[in-house]
Design a protein around this motif. Structure first.
Motif, PDB file in Angstrom:
ATOM      1  N   LYS A   1       7.827 -12.770  -2.327  1.00 38.72           N
ATOM      2  CA  LYS A   1       7.605 -11.895  -1.453  1.00 38.72           C
ATOM      3  C   LYS A   1       8.645 -11.056  -1.006  1.00 38.72           C
ATOM      4  O   LYS A   1       8.729  -9.967  -0.482  1.00 38.72           O
ATOM      5  N   ALA A   2       9.965 -11.851  -0.811  1.00 40.25           N
ATOM      6  CA  ALA A   2      11.184 -11.016  -0.404  1.00 40.25           C
ATOM      7  C   ALA A   2      11.471 -10.031  -1.383  1.00 40.25           C
ATOM      8  O   ALA A   2      11.827  -8.828  -1.064  1.00 40.25           O
ATOM      9  N   ARG A   3      11.329 -10.283  -2.680  1.00 37.23           N
ATOM     10  CA  ARG A   3      11.865  -9.349  -3.776  1.00 37.23           C
ATOM     11  C   ARG A   3      10.752  -7.988  -3.533  1.00 37.23           C
ATOM     12  O   ARG A   3      11.188  -6.934  -3.565  1.00 37.23           O
ATOM     13  N   MET A   4       9.545  -8.440  -3.331  1.00 41.76           N
ATOM     14  CA  MET A   4       8.719  -7.387  -3.434  1.00 41.76           C
ATOM     15  C   MET A   4       8.690  -6.458  -1.908  1.00 41.76           C
ATOM     16  O   MET A   4       8.845  -5.117  -2.017  1.00 41.76           O
ATOM     17  N   MET A   5       8.570  -7.316  -0.775  1.00 44.29           N
ATOM     18  CA  MET A   5       8.590  -6.666   0.330  1.00 44.29           C
ATOM     19  C   MET A   5       9.853  -5.623   0.604  1.00 44.29           C
ATOM     20  O   MET A   5       9.684  -4.612   1.292  1.00 44.29           O
ATOM     21  N   LEU A   6      11.061  -6.451   0.495  1.00 44.30           N
ATOM     22  CA  LEU A   6      12.159  -5.729   0.699  1.00 44.30           C
ATOM     23  C   LEU A   6      12.400  -4.416  -0.116  1.00 44.30           C
ATOM     24  O   LEU A   6      13.213  -3.621   0.468  1.00 44.30           O
ATOM     25  N   SER A   7      11.910  -4.728  -1.319  1.00 41.26           N
ATOM     26  CA  SER A   7      11.964  -3.337  -2.228  1.00 41.26           C
ATOM     27  C   SER A   7      11.551  -2.169  -1.549  1.00 41.26           C
ATOM     28  O   SER A   7      12.026  -1.044  -1.548  1.00 41.26           O
ATOM     29  N   TRP A   8      10.197  -2.370  -1.062  1.00 39.22           N
ATOM     30  CA  TRP A   8       9.314  -1.448  -0.402  1.00 39.22           C
ATOM     31  C   TRP A   8       9.955  -0.969   0.592  1.00 39.22           C
ATOM     32  O   TRP A   8       9.909   0.116   1.050  1.00 39.22           O
ATOM     33  N   ASP A   9      10.446  -1.963   1.476  1.00 34.60           N
ATOM     34  CA  ASP A   9      10.707  -1.652   2.922  1.00 34.60           C
ATOM     35  C   ASP A   9      11.788  -0.616   2.963  1.00 34.60           C
ATOM     36  O   ASP A   9      12.225   0.057   3.832  1.00 34.60           O
ATOM     37  N   VAL A  10      12.562  -0.468   1.723  1.00 38.59           N
ATOM     38  CA  VAL A  10      13.938   0.445   1.790  1.00 38.59           C
ATOM     39  C   VAL A  10      13.691   1.698   0.939  1.00 38.59           C
ATOM     40  O   VAL A  10      13.650   2.851   1.537  1.00 38.59           O
ATOM     41  N   SER A  11      12.961   1.493  -0.119  1.00 42.35           N
ATOM     42  CA  SER A  11      12.653   2.456  -1.152  1.00 42.35           C
ATOM     43  C   SER A  11      11.627   3.793  -0.582  1.00 42.35           C
ATOM     44  O   SER A  11      11.754   4.757  -0.750  1.00 42.35           O
ATOM     45  N   ASN A  12      10.691   3.140   0.403  1.00 42.22           N
ATOM     46  CA  ASN A  12       9.620   4.103   1.028  1.00 42.22           C
ATOM     47  C   ASN A  12      10.569   5.281   1.790  1.00 42.22           C
ATOM     48  O   ASN A  12      10.257   6.447   1.669  1.00 42.22           O
ATOM     49  N   GLY A  13      11.481   4.794   2.699  1.00 43.16           N
ATOM     50  CA  GLY A  13      12.379   5.939   3.235  1.00 43.16           C
ATOM     51  C   GLY A  13      13.424   6.805   2.405  1.00 43.16           C
ATOM     52  O   GLY A  13      13.452   7.851   2.981  1.00 43.16           O
ATOM     53  N   VAL A  14      13.795   5.883   1.425  1.00 42.56           N
ATOM     54  CA  VAL A  14      14.792   6.861   0.547  1.00 42.56           C
ATOM     55  C   VAL A  14      13.812   7.971  -0.138  1.00 42.56           C
ATOM     56  O   VAL A  14      14.266   8.886  -0.280  1.00 42.56           O
ATOM     57  N   ALA A  15      12.700   7.448  -0.771  1.00 42.22           N
ATOM     58  CA  ALA A  15      11.808   8.492  -1.267  1.00 42.22           C
ATOM     59  C   ALA A  15      11.421   9.520  -0.503  1.00 42.22           C
ATOM     60  O   ALA A  15      11.348  11.139  -0.776  1.00 42.22           O
ATOM     61  N   ARG A  16      11.236   9.324   0.972  1.00 39.21           N
ATOM     62  CA  ARG A  16      10.901  10.345   1.810  1.00 39.21           C
ATOM     63  C   ARG A  16      12.088  11.321   2.171  1.00 39.21           C
ATOM     64  O   ARG A  16      11.771  12.447   2.093  1.00 39.21           O
TER      65      ARG A  16
END
Length: 676
Positions: free
Chosen positions: A618-633
């Motif tokens: 869960k940590a690997r999956m969720m933390l990756s999304w939690d950062v890359s979402n904003g970087v992509a934006r």
């Protein structure tokens, strides 16, 4: 004195607890002035009484009515628990699941009098950042959590626990929304009424999501801000002898005193509330205090000359301090300040967030309650004087930034001279600290990552500090870009000095700024240490909502987004949903926070690490999304650093596929196309 067992057994009704009213000796929230009609007062009373069976309503009704009329809100003081409110070790909570106990640990930390700004009004920080709207909601939430299984989710509507609903083990155990008001009704006036009715709540950021860790969180952010301000504006790494002037020593702003000492500068912080000032002094975060402007200037001069490290609290209005600095400049030619900002709760300027220079503290509180219109007039006049003094100093080699508290926004509304010629809607004469100082950090994926050791044992925190330091040192050893290395080095220094500076207030927590790779690696290392027994109990991972992906706020977190989408909230909402889908233990979505009601949408999460492989996944999956979402934006808004980071992240992760924006034609071609 109640026990945790009693606290989790539901509302205490038979017998009813004694009504002790407001406690003496603790700070209390300012009186609110919601302006309810007689019909709305009845509705507020009806809404409060519906938590209680008919046989006690006759006793409670006049009591609640008096609270509403005297304080502008029904807090239900009778039901304020008779227990030492603090984050207890997780094993002491009577729960069916460790995740529920971890959430209880976090809730009680937010209400700990050592942590909370107005504990009896359930306000954690920011003047109006509520954990709950009233004490009945607290009791019911604790009861629900004690019963909850891994196949149920507790749903929270703006402080109100709607109930436990069937769900799956992979779903969040808790889903929180705060202040989700229809946009056309999300005004400051409507908020005051809706809060008084008990139907919505301003959760600030980490108050209403149960993720506040005391002022340590903002200490670190302020340390990085002042360090990077020195680099950008003054061209120095060493801030010895440099003077930073600001205001506020409350729940969040109190961090400024400690941050000044950590970075090695001279911090002068004005505060009108003597109780708040003395609290920071007694904590050891504020080295010296004075109520004399003459002494303040004299001490500042001496420290500047000797390049002392100093945090000096001035008990008085910051406008008086700024105007005195202008007087010194105009009469002696000496500029006594290098850097400046403001951390009053200016998102809430007319209800205790900003005190006008024309009145003393108690006079201002009285006028705020008796004549809100007159109080507003004085606040706006004070803001104009405030800005005028800063403008005079800024003609010299002095640099000011907005700290994301809506100071410049409210000053603009007051008619102060903060306009920037040819500027975009989110720009003012002075930059937001995100625009000039922290924006590049967010674009690289760095933000305020944090964790809480639910054992309550300082030794567990020491283990996590060592693990985090090792992770960052290895990343540097493996090779990173110079800009990333600089951030890692700042954070290694932060962790190494954390114990020396006594940063823990409340729960055993730590914060550092890290990127996606660092967050995931630290989470995995902590989870493995729990599995091996090096750490004795689960650890809660979280972050401030003020982060890479968590907040859409055009005057703060997204103030450096220039493609026209700064006023759109897709990123924060998608982050909330995406974290829920990827394993977060709880998620929260808020209206308001930082710059104020109706000005921002933000969200946060809690993720419990328990040493299992499932937790690591869960940590690997969720933390990756939690950062890359904003970087992509940010990549799509045209930020070159974000573009570079998202390209690298795609190389490292086959599952991430982002369409990258193309470089757009030169401006003259755009103009030519529009003329044709």
């Amino acid at each position: 004195m109640s026990s945790l067992q009693v606290l989790c057994s539901g509302l205490p009704l038979r017998p009813l607890p004694e009504n002790q009213g407001r406690w003496a000796g603790v700070p209390h929230a300012p009186v609110r002035t919601p302006g309810l009609s007689p019909a709305e007062e009845q509705l507020a009373l009806r809404n409060a009484l519906r938590y209680f069976p008919p046989d006690v309503q006759e006793l409670l009704a006049p009591e609640f009515a008096q609270e509403l009329r005297q304080y502008g809100h029904i807090y239900m003081y009778r039901f304020c628990p008779n227990i030492e409110m603090k984050a207890y070790p997780i094993q002491q909570y009577p729960c069916r699941t460790s995740t529920a106990a971890a959430i209880m640990h976090m809730i009680m930390n937010n209400l700990d009098p050592a942590v909370a700004q107005f504990p009896q009004e359930l306000v954690t920080y920011g003047g109006n950042g509520q954990v709950f709207s009233n004490w009945a909601q607290f009791w019911l939430t604790m009861s629900y959590l004690s019963k909850m299984t891994e196949e149920q989710t507790l749903v929270m509507y703006s402080g109100h626990p709607l109930g436990l609903f069937p769900s799956s083990p992979g779903a969040p155990r808790l889903v929180i929304t705060n202040g989700m008001v229809i946009p056309n009704y999300s005004s400051r006036t409507e908020y005051e009424k809706l809060f008084a009715l008990g139907v919505t709540m301003y959760g600030q950021m980490t108050a209403g999501s149960y993720c506040y860790i005391g002022p340590q969180g903002i200490v670190h952010g302020t340390v990085l801000t002042v360090l990077n301000a020195g680099r950008r504006y003054l061209g120095v790494e060493d801030l010895a002898g440099k003077v930073f002037v600001t205001s506020g020593l409350g729940g969040m702003s109190g961090a400024q005193a400690k941050a000044a000492v950590i970075v090695g500068c001279i911090g002068v912080i004005a505060e009108v509330d003597k109780a708040a000032l003395m609290k920071r002094h007694q904590q050891g975060w504020l080295m010296e205090v004075t109520d004399s402007l003459d002494h303040c200037i004299e001490r500042l001069r001496a420290a500047r000359k000797m390049k002392e490290v100093l945090s000096l609290g001035y008990h008085g209005n910051v406008v008086d301090l700024w105007e005195r600095l202008v007087h010194e400049l105009d009469t002696t030619g000496e500029l006594l300040v290098d850097l400046g900002s403001d951390q009053t709760s200016c998102h809430n300027p007319f209800n205790g967030g900003y005190y006008p220079v024309q009145l003393g503290f108690s006079e201002a509180q009285s006028l705020m309650a008796s004549d809100p219109a007159a109080f507003k007039h004085l606040v706006q006049e004070s803001l104009r004087r405030h800005v005028s003094a800063i403008n005079r100093l800024a003609k010299e080699k002095f640099f000011f930034w907005d700290y994301g508290n809506a100071f410049l926004l409210e000053a603009q509304r007051a008619g102060a001279d903060v306009e920037k010629k040819g500027a975009k809607k989110t720009e003012f004469r002075y930059p937001s600290y995100v625009q000039h100082i922290m924006g590049d950090i967010f674009s690289q994926g760095f933000g305020p990552f944090r964790w809480v050791c639910t054992s309550g044992d300082p030794q567990d925190l020491a283990v996590t500090d060592q693990l985090a330091t090792s992770v960052l040192e290895k990343a540097i050893e493996d090779g990173v870009k110079a800009s990333v290395k600089l951030q890692y080095m700042d954070n290694i220094r932060w962790i190494r000095e954390a114990a020396k500076h006594q940063l823990v207030v409340g729960s055993q927590a730590r914060i550092l700024y890290s990127d996606q790779k660092g967050r995931v690696a630290i989470a995995v290392a902590i989870n493995q240490a729990i599995a091996s027994g090096k750490i004795k109990a689960p650890v809660v991972l979280s972050r401030d909502h003020h982060d890479v992906s968590g907040t859409d706020s055009p005057f703060r977190e997204t103030s450096n987004i220039y493609d026209g989408s700064a006023f759109c909230a897709d990123m924060a909402v998608q982050n909330f949903v995406g974290n829920a889908c990827r394993g977060a233990t709880w998620v929260a979505l808020h209206n308001g926070g930082g710059v104020g009601w109706g000005e921002v949408i933000n969200g946060g999460f809690g993720l419990v690490l328990d040493g299992t492989l499932e937790a690591e996944k869960k940590a690997r999956m969720m933390l990756s999304w939690d950062v890359s979402n904003g970087v992509a934006r940010r990549c799509w808004s045209g930020n070159p650093k974000a573009y570079e980071i998202i390209c690298q992240t795609m190389q490292d992760n086959d599952g991430l596929v982002v369409t990258l924006p193309h470089e757009v034609a030169e401006e003259h071609l755009l103009q030519q196309a529009l003329r044709s």
